[in-house]
Design an enzyme around this catalytic site. Structure first.
Site, short mmCIF file in Angstrom:
data_model
loop_
_atom_site.label_atom_id
_atom_site.label_comp_id
_atom_site.label_asym_id
_atom_site.label_seq_id
_atom_site.Cartn_x
_atom_site.Cartn_y
_atom_site.Cartn_z
N ASN A 137 0.82 -1.22 0.00
CA ASN A 137 0.00 0.00 0.00
C ASN A 137 0.85 1.27 0.00
O ASN A 137 0.35 2.36 0.21
CB ASN A 137 -0.97 0.00 1.19
CG ASN A 137 -0.25 0.01 2.54
OD1 ASN A 137 0.98 0.09 2.60
ND2 ASN A 137 -1.02 -0.06 3.61
N HIS A 139 3.35 1.97 2.09
CA HIS A 139 3.88 2.44 3.38
C HIS A 139 5.39 2.24 3.44
O HIS A 139 5.94 1.33 2.83
CB HIS A 139 3.16 1.81 4.58
CG HIS A 139 3.50 0.39 4.90
ND1 HIS A 139 2.56 -0.50 5.36
CD2 HIS A 139 4.66 -0.32 4.87
CE1 HIS A 139 3.12 -1.66 5.60
NE2 HIS A 139 4.40 -1.58 5.30
N GLU A 144 1.35 4.31 7.42
CA GLU A 144 0.27 3.86 6.56
C GLU A 144 -0.30 5.02 5.74
O GLU A 144 -0.05 6.20 6.06
CB GLU A 144 -0.83 3.25 7.44
CG GLU A 144 -0.39 2.03 8.26
CD GLU A 144 -0.27 0.75 7.42
OE1 GLU A 144 0.14 0.82 6.24
OE2 GLU A 144 -0.58 -0.33 7.97
C1 GLP Z 1 6.49 -4.20 7.03
C2 GLP Z 1 7.52 -3.22 7.64
C3 GLP Z 1 8.17 -2.37 6.56
C4 GLP Z 1 8.47 -3.24 5.37
C5 GLP Z 1 7.18 -3.65 4.71
C6 GLP Z 1 7.35 -4.62 3.56
O1 GLP Z 1 5.24 -4.15 7.57
N1 GLP Z 1 7.04 -2.39 8.69
O2 GLP Z 1 9.33 -1.74 7.08
O3 GLP Z 1 9.22 -2.53 4.43
O4 GLP Z 1 6.23 -4.08 5.65
O5 GLP Z 1 7.66 -5.90 3.98
P1 GLP Z 1 8.28 -6.98 3.02
O6 GLP Z 1 9.65 -6.52 2.69
O7 GLP Z 1 8.29 -8.27 3.80
O8 GLP Z 1 7.40 -7.04 1.82
#
Ligand code: GLP
Length: 265
Positions: A137, A139, A144
């Site tokens: 999304n 973030h 968020e």
């Molecule tokens: C999580 C973390 C982020 C991270 C994102 C993506 O919730 N808080 O810092 O970059 O989501 O995660 P992933 O790399 O496992 O797709």
């Protein structure tokens, strides 16, 4: 923004690690690294860990700050970001655990913990290079959609999208905390250099919005367009929706060494 499109996750991890290692070496002996959880930076950490094991890189004096932490998980919970950072960053990279900081998501006074975290970052002189992933999304950290682009470290409510994405690490979505403590977008923007990594088709919309969309709180990562030293390292599937992908590839191909495509100061 410098956009680097790589043919594999391994290549992406190695190129991103080149950038991070160069900044940390420049900033020694008091280098400060910003670290992210999630699967996206694992290849980068792996590449750094190999350099440490080979004696090419020594990170013992590097201070590190995590982006975020769940609120309410008991200290030592295996899915707390303190535990995840310890297992995926501190140990493999040979960091000194005393120099690794994670927001205190279990603090009884969360607002005081948020203020204290900002002070800790300020006390070390700020972050030299911040590693980021991105959520589907848009973030970054746990900022968020609709987060203030000027936000500081604070408690945030997680979206159901994020809770559901992260349910894979827990015994079901009911176990995923509803809140987190996260560096704000304004906090992240104060890092001197930023390296964002993303892989996979599920990140293609977020990467396109972040790099080429309007700067908007609906895609929090788009605030990075206002930062002067950002490198976005993606694989082909994550780059699939970038309208200027060929331009980014050509720009990269004309620059023979990593140092030569450092973002303009
Ligand atoms: C999580 C973390 C982020 C991270 C994102 C993506 O919730 N808080 O810092 O970059 O989501 O995660 P992933 O790399 O496992 O797709």
């Amino acid at each position: 923004m410098e956009v680097v499109i790589c043919s594999s996750a391994g290549e992406a991890g190695s190129l991103a690690a080149d950038k991070v290692a160069a900044v940390l070496t420049d900033a020694a002996p008091r280098a400060v690294l910003g670290v992210a959880t999630g699967s996206s930076p694992l290849a980068l950490y792996n590449s750094l860990a190999h350099r440490v094991a080979d004696g090419e890189l020594d990170l013992r004096d590097v201070a590190a700050f995590a982006l975020d932490e769940y609120v309410g998980l008991a200290p030592g919970h295996p899915q707390s970001y303190a535990s995840v950072i310890d297992a995926t960053v501190t140990r493999p990279l040979g960091l000194d655990p005393n120099l690794v900081h994670v927001p205190e998501g279990f603090a009884s006074d969360i607002e005081a913990a948020a203020v204290a975290y900002e002070e800790e970052i300020r006390d070390v002189g700020g972050i030299d290079v911040q590693i980021l992933g991105v959520g589907v999304n848009g973030h970054i950290g746990f900022n968020e959609p609709t987060s203030s682009l000027a936000s500081r470290t604070r408690i945030k409510t997680l979206t159901e999208t994020t809770r559901s994405d992260n349910a894979r690490f827990f015994d079901g979505i009911d176990q995923v905390p509803t809140h987190c403590l996260t560096q704000g977008l304004g906090t992240i923007m104060e890092a001197t250099e930023i390296v964002l990594v993303a892989q996979g088709a599920e990140k293609a919309d977020a990467i396109a919005a972040l790099v080429e969309g309007p700067v908007s709180a609906i895609c929090p990562g788009s605030v990075l367009q206002l930062h002067r030293r950002v490198t976005i390292v993606v694989d082909e599937p994550a780059a699939a929706k970038l309208s200027l992908a060929d331009y980014y590839r050509a720009t990269f191909a004309k620059k023979p060494a990593w140092q030569q495509f450092r973002t303009a100061r």
